[in-house]
Design a protein around this motif. Structure first.
Motif, mmCIF file in Angstrom:
data_model
loop_
_atom_site.group_PDB
_atom_site.id
_atom_site.type_symbol
_atom_site.label_atom_id
_atom_site.label_comp_id
_atom_site.label_asym_id
_atom_site.label_seq_id
_atom_site.Cartn_x
_atom_site.Cartn_y
_atom_site.Cartn_z
ATOM 1 N N SER A 92 -3.885 74.197 -7.151
ATOM 2 C CA SER A 92 -2.428 74.253 -7.154
ATOM 3 C C SER A 92 -1.821 74.268 -5.755
ATOM 4 O O SER A 92 -2.527 74.463 -4.763
ATOM 5 C CB SER A 92 -1.992 75.529 -7.890
ATOM 6 O OG SER A 92 -2.636 76.637 -7.276
ATOM 7 N N ALA A 93 -0.483 74.078 -5.774
ATOM 8 C CA ALA A 93 0.278 74.136 -4.529
ATOM 9 C C ALA A 93 0.786 75.562 -4.406
ATOM 10 O O ALA A 93 1.653 75.974 -5.181
ATOM 11 C CB ALA A 93 1.429 73.138 -4.571
ATOM 12 N N ALA A 94 0.223 76.336 -3.498
ATOM 13 C CA ALA A 94 0.502 77.770 -3.452
ATOM 14 C C ALA A 94 1.491 78.132 -2.350
ATOM 15 O O ALA A 94 1.645 77.412 -1.371
ATOM 16 C CB ALA A 94 -0.808 78.524 -3.236
ATOM 17 N N ASP A 95 2.104 79.298 -2.568
ATOM 18 C CA ASP A 95 3.054 79.800 -1.576
ATOM 19 C C ASP A 95 2.271 80.283 -0.351
ATOM 20 O O ASP A 95 1.431 81.173 -0.443
ATOM 21 C CB ASP A 95 3.828 80.980 -2.193
ATOM 22 C CG ASP A 95 4.916 81.484 -1.250
ATOM 23 O OD1 ASP A 95 4.652 81.639 -0.031
ATOM 24 O OD2 ASP A 95 6.022 81.735 -1.735
ATOM 25 N N PRO A 96 2.552 79.720 0.808
ATOM 26 C CA PRO A 96 1.715 80.020 1.972
ATOM 27 C C PRO A 96 1.823 81.458 2.456
ATOM 28 O O PRO A 96 0.912 81.972 3.085
ATOM 29 C CB PRO A 96 2.236 79.088 3.057
ATOM 30 C CG PRO A 96 3.259 78.212 2.427
ATOM 31 C CD PRO A 96 3.609 78.757 1.102
ATOM 32 N N ASP A 126 -2.186 70.960 -10.276
ATOM 33 C CA ASP A 126 -0.754 71.274 -10.268
ATOM 34 C C ASP A 126 0.030 70.059 -9.765
ATOM 35 O O ASP A 126 -0.329 69.458 -8.749
ATOM 36 C CB ASP A 126 -0.560 72.488 -9.339
ATOM 37 C CG ASP A 126 0.884 72.795 -9.032
ATOM 38 O OD1 ASP A 126 1.123 73.604 -8.106
ATOM 39 O OD2 ASP A 126 1.782 72.241 -9.697
ATOM 40 N N LYS A 127 1.163 69.689 -10.471
ATOM 41 C CA LYS A 127 1.896 68.499 -10.031
ATOM 42 C C LYS A 127 2.531 68.695 -8.667
ATOM 43 O O LYS A 127 2.865 67.716 -7.982
ATOM 44 C CB LYS A 127 2.917 68.063 -11.080
ATOM 45 C CG LYS A 127 4.186 68.847 -11.178
ATOM 46 C CD LYS A 127 5.176 68.004 -12.018
ATOM 47 C CE LYS A 127 6.516 68.679 -12.156
ATOM 48 N NZ LYS A 127 6.478 69.862 -13.034
ATOM 49 N N GLY A 128 2.666 69.934 -8.241
ATOM 50 C CA GLY A 128 3.203 70.193 -6.901
ATOM 51 C C GLY A 128 2.351 69.614 -5.786
ATOM 52 O O GLY A 128 2.788 69.460 -4.644
#
Lengths: 517, 567
Positions: free
Chosen positions: B161-165, B98-100
């Motif tokens: 990916s960059a996930a919502d914590p 994920d580019k995040g």
């Protein structure tokens, strides 16, 4: 003892004892005091010496009763007993009430009361109609003998406790009347029971005594030769007693170097004699010289906050000298002109100025490079600081012995030769073993292990050729060796110290008694 | 330097036979290793590794691999590596990045290992590897974190990916109920330990499969389900994540080779990036990215002090496990898959040294003539030392670090010129001494039972803040001496000081000094040619009381560098 000690090494006190008594006599400190006029200290000392030499031997311990003078007794010796002071006051002032007497003499009323009681019984004082104490006729004379006797006893007791068995009957009664057991306050004497050993003469004593008589010794031989004796010529007729040379003399307090400092000074002299020039520097350094200039990447784990002490304030040096700073930075980022790939990260120009307490001696080697002579050999015995648990083998504040060698002849084989030279000259070791080593700033690197005369095999130190990424950005074109030696183990062994913390002990007594083997 | 527990059975099996201690003492140094301890009957050897740039050696198999190559000359092949020009086939095995994550923790290397059953011993090896690689080399997982999951439970592709914590929940290993990622940071032990690496970001890294099932939360913890590897499992997914691509590729290579040496089949995985990397947008891992190093053999000979032929150089380098090609007067060195420590041709020179054997190099004694000397400061210090000893003083040597309590508070000064440490380990060592007097008083406080008088001195360093210096500090070579005695007084230390100055051919000028450390009216400043070089006086009873000292003291402190007229 195989042979009895020569009677010629006897102290005058011992001589007199041997000459005075017969072989069948029993002696004790008390008898010496009575017969020879010794004080208690002299009596005990001479018996102790004679016993050590085997001329007397303890035969029994008698318990004797002693009268010791109390503090109150000493006061009365000086100022007079209450009784005498009261009598003298009344003799000069006439009759006074008891409270008045108390006030005038500064004595407690109850003490005046009991003194009066005793004095009136002895017919020294009477109470007149106005409740005043007054001298009885002939009272002063009645007091005199008792007071005089008491004064004598007090005076003797002030020198040494009175032995009951040595007192005359009248003296004994008087002392006893003035003593309470265990020194209750207000009594002149304290009754004490003490064991006084008795001694008999051994078989060799008679021979010694005879020898003394034959040589004409009296115990009055001269001690020190004095300038006066020299002036008057009295020395010509004096007999100088022989000293017992076995008696241990008093300990001398002296000025002296610290053995660890002496060790380090000798190490420096040895390195200087091998052609090395000493360098040193400040305790506070920058990350630039302590790590970056040594091609240790800024993200290297050894440079974490956990290894180095950071300065609280100021936090950064004002600047790092150019062109070194820029050349080193470029080398880290992409190798610059050194032929290296570099570390491939963005060099942090703030981090490089961060102030720390120097953590390795190699920081001075790096700083020396831009000013070094070629050929050149340098060394430093450098105090360094590491964030480390302090225990018997680790310090947070310690010395490192490090240096560099520059020149066209620097290569792996001369590196091995250098290490061999250190092994032989600094550690006195004949056997060496080389092992591939690792330092972040040298390649190749070698460790040297030695067989030390008493410590056996251990790692003495290491050396490596500085990476071109270290030398070229600092303007050096020739190869450079960096070397380091661990000398603390040898220092500790030479001083008999087992805990490294003791090298820096604060205890004056420990330092005084420590010496190089 | 890392220490590892080498599994004795696995180690000797890989090497082909058992070795005795004497043989190991000769063999281990070729990998810059040494035997620390070999306790009887425990089945492990404790070995210390000295090369901090060779994390591939920090496992039983890695070390055995290096030594085996050295002994047999046989270089193992790992055919599952991809190169930029020749990527391996990966079938459905893909990880999509994920580019995040670009500014958080963008890089990942991964592979599948299958064909062998996981045992307790194997798990222990994997855990130790992880500890050394990620804990040590990976700086407590900051630059490398490794996860191991059950590949048979994965639905491809895996997403990194960059996930919502707060919205992302899963059951972490060792726990039984789902928790949000942020909760894991505050409630799970691994969360507390490694959470700070990602805690400041708005989103946290997450590895999940095609169905959204969580594999791991790098660098913190595996999931209990897919991330819960147990003895008996035969198909594993290994991932390595971090902020630097080359570091991750190297870590991935090391781990893959170790698994291969354990007997697993390694299956490559294609990692797809949404941004450019030096090796393209898709990197099939394990990936060989290392560049060749070119070495002029004559240069190597100069550095080693020994003439070598190109063939000799090549043979020695090959013996260490490297690929080598001869090209005229040069050798071209290709590092093995599990190494990336060739920065400069000199790194290849060391390979020759070890490959040939240390004992093939005979020492040459240094021949260059150089004049040796001790420094001027040392010379001066020795003159002073000699005089102080002559005055009856015992030399002491003290640590330079101390506590604020000893260096400032007990002295009654404000300590504004003292250098403080911002990260002390204990309060006992949180400052650098700005004066020798506290060290001397500490000695006195400890030495009430030593026979009096006490005369002690030290020639050592002190450091203070100094705005005139580039570093804002100044270090001085200083003499401090102290006299403790019933009659210790100004007169005596004055006499000693004057004697000292006489024999240093200096004329001191005294002036009354107001200083809280000394009794008022009994202290003096000392100047030479107008420059302040020191102070002396009777120590104030307040200071003595603060130290618990019950003997009068008088002391002197002199800056030798100023007296010498030097720096």
């Amino acid at each position: 003892m195989d042979q009895p000690p020569g009677s010629r090494e006897l102290h005058p006190l011992e001589v007199k004892v041997l000459l005075h008594y017969r072989p069948e006599d029993t002696v004790s400190s008390t008898t010496l005091v009575a017969d020879l006029g010794y004080n208690l200290g002299q009596a005990n000392q001479s018996l102790s010496w004679l016993a050590a030499k085997g001329f007397v031997q303890e035969s029994s311990r008698a318990t004797s009763v002693l009268y010791e003078i109390t503090d109150f007794g000493r006061e009365c010796l000086k100022k007079g007993t209450y009784e005498r002071r009261i009598v003298e006051l009344l003799a000069s002032e006439g009759a006074l009430t008891l409270p008045e007497i108390a006030k005038r003499l500064g004595i407690e009323q109850k003490d005046v009361g009991s003194a009066f009681g005793g004095l009136s019984k002895d017919k020294v004082l009477v109470m007149d109609a106005e409740k005043r104490a007054a001298l009885a006729p002939g009272g002063k004379e009645a007091l005199a003998p008792k007071q005089a006797a008491l004064q004598t006893l007090l005076s003797r007791a002030s020198e040494a406790p009175l032995e009951e068995s040595a007192l005359a009957l009248g003296e004994k009664e008087l002392a006893a009347s003035q003593a309470k057991k265990r020194g209750a306050a207000g009594s002149l004497f304290r009754l004490v029971e003490r064991e006084v050993p008795a001694f008999v003469f051994t078989s060799i004593a008679a021979g010694a005594a005879a020898e003394l008589k034959k040589s004409g010794a009296t115990g009055d031989e001269a001690g020190a030769l004095t300038p006066e004796m020299l002036k008057t010529g009295a020395w010509k007729t004096a007999q100088f007693r022989r000293y017992n040379i076995d008696v241990p003399p008093t300990r001398v307090p002296l000025g002296r170097g610290n053995p660890y400092c002496t060790f380090l000074a000798r190490l420096k002299d040895k390195l200087a004699s091998l052609g090395f020039e000493e360098f040193d520097g400040p305790l506070v350094e920058t990350e630039f010289w302590n790590g970056d200039a040594l091609f240790m990447p800024q993200f290297h784990s050894a440079r974490d906050i956990h290894d180095v002490y950071y300065v609280k304030e100021p936090t950064h040096a004002k600047s790092i000298e150019k062109p070194w700073r820029d050349q080193v930075a470029a080398t880290h980022e992409n190798g610059w002109k050194t032929g290296s790939r570099g570390w491939g990260y963005k060099f942090d120009h703030d981090f490089t100025r961060r102030l720390i307490l120097r953590s390795q001696g190699t920081v001075l080697s790096a700083k020396q490079l831009p000013h070094a002579k070629v050929p050149g050999k340098y060394f430093g015995v450098v105090r360094c600081f590491r964030y480390d648990r302090v225990d018997a083998t680790h310090l947070a504040d310690f010395y490192q012995t490090e240096g560099i060698v520059l020149g066209e002849e620097v290569n792996l084989r001369t590196l091995l030769g250098l290490l061999k030279m250190f092994a032989e000259e600094v550690a006195m070791a004949k056997e060496v073993k080389y092992v591939p080593g690792f330092f972040p700033f040298t390649e190749p690197s070698v460790e040297v292990h030695i067989r030390h005369p008493s410590l056996g095999w251990f790692e003495l130190g290491g050396s490596g050729i500085f990476r071109p990424e270290v030398t070229e950005p600092l303007g050096i074109k020739v190869p450079v060796l960096a070397w380091g030696l661990g000398i603390d183990r040898m220092a500790m062994t030479s001083m008999g110290v087992h805990d490294i913390r003791d090298l820096f002990t604060s205890s004056i007594e420990d330092v005084r008694s420590r010496r190089i083997r | 330097m890392p220490k590892i527990d080498v599994n004795e059975e696995l180690f000797f099996r890989t090497l082909g036979r058992r070795f005795e201690k004497e043989e190991l003492d000769v063999l281990l140094p070729t990998a810059k290793a040494e035997l620390d301890d070999w306790p009887k009957g425990e089945g492990i050897l404790r070995i210390e590794l000295n090369d901090t740039n060779r994390p591939d050696l920090w496992s039983t198999l890695g070390l055995a691999r290096q030594l085996s190559i050295y002994l047999t000359g046989k270089i193992p092949s790992y055919p599952f590596f991809s190169r930029a020009s020749a990527p391996q086939k990966t079938q459905e095995r893909r990880v999509v990045v994920d580019k995040g994550l670009k500014d958080i923790r963008p890089y990942i290397g991964s592979f599948v290992a299958e064909g062998r059953e996981v045992t307790d011993a194997l798990l222990r090896e994997i855990i130790q590897s992880q500890e050394k690689l990620c804990g040590n080399f990976g700086r407590k997982r900051k630059t490398i974190a490794m996860g191991v999951s059950r590949a048979d439970l994965i639905t491809w592709p895996v997403s990194y990916s960059a996930a919502d914590p707060d919205k992302t929940e899963f059951i972490p290993l060792d726990f039984h109920k789902p928790m949000s990622m942020r909760q894991i940071l505050s409630e799970h032990p691994k969360g507390k330990e490694y959470g700070p690496i990602v805690a400041s970001y708005a989103r946290f890294p997450l590895l999940a499969d095609g169905k959204g099932e969580v594999l791991t939360f790098p660098p913190v913890i595996n999931s209990a389900l897919i991330g819960g590897v147990k003895p008996g499992d035969t198909r594993l997914f290994i991932d390595l994540t971090g902020p630097d691509l080359d570091t991750i590729l190297t870590a991935c290579a090391i781990t893959a080779c170790d698994f291969a040496d354990m007997g697993f089949r390694v299956l490559p995985v294609a990692v797809e990036y949404p941004f450019d990397t030096p090796y393209g947008r898709t990197i099939v891992t394990p990936f060989y990215f290392q560049k060749d190093t070119v070495l002029e053999v004559a240069e190597a000979g100069r550095r080693l002090g020994e003439d070598l032929t190109v063939e000799q150089a090549a043979a020695s380098i090959r013996r260490m496990g490297n690929g080598v090609r001869v090209d005229g007067t040069r050798v071209i060195v290709s590092p093995p898959e599990y190494r990336n420590d060739f920065l400069h041709p000199v790194d290849a020179v060391e390979e020759i040294m070890i490959g040939r054997g240390m004992d093939t190099f005979t020492p040459i004694m240094p021949r260059d003539f150089t004049v040796g000397r001790i420094s001027e400061a040392e010379e001066y210090g020795r003159r002073v030392r000699e005089i102080m000893i002559g005055l009856g003083y015992q030399e002491m040597i003290y640590g330079y670090l101390g506590s604020r309590r000893d260096l400032v508070e007990r002295m009654g000064t404000d300590g504004s010129d003292a250098i403080e440490i911002s990260n002390p380990m204990t309060e006992s060592f949180n400052m650098v001494r700005n004066s020798i007097l506290p060290s001397l008083l500490m000695s006195e406080a400890e030495s009430a039972h030593a026979t009096y008088p006490h005369r002690i001195f030290e020639i050592g360093k002190t450091a203070v803040k100094d705005p005139a210096d580039n570093s804002g500090t100044r270090t001085d070579n200083t003499l401090g001496f102290l006299l403790a005695d019933r009659e210790a007084g100004f007169n005596e230390v004055d006499a000693h000081t004057l004697a000292l100055f006489y024999y240093l051919s200096l004329e001191p000028k005294l002036a009354p000094l107001d200083d809280p450390r000394f009794i008022p009216g009994r202290a003096a400043s000392i100047r030479v040619n107008g420059r302040l070089v020191g102070i002396m006086g009777e120590i104030h009873p307040q200071v003595l009381a603060a130290w618990g000292i019950e003997m009068p003291c008088a002391a002197v402190e002199l800056r030798l560098d100023f007296m010498r007229g030097g720096e």
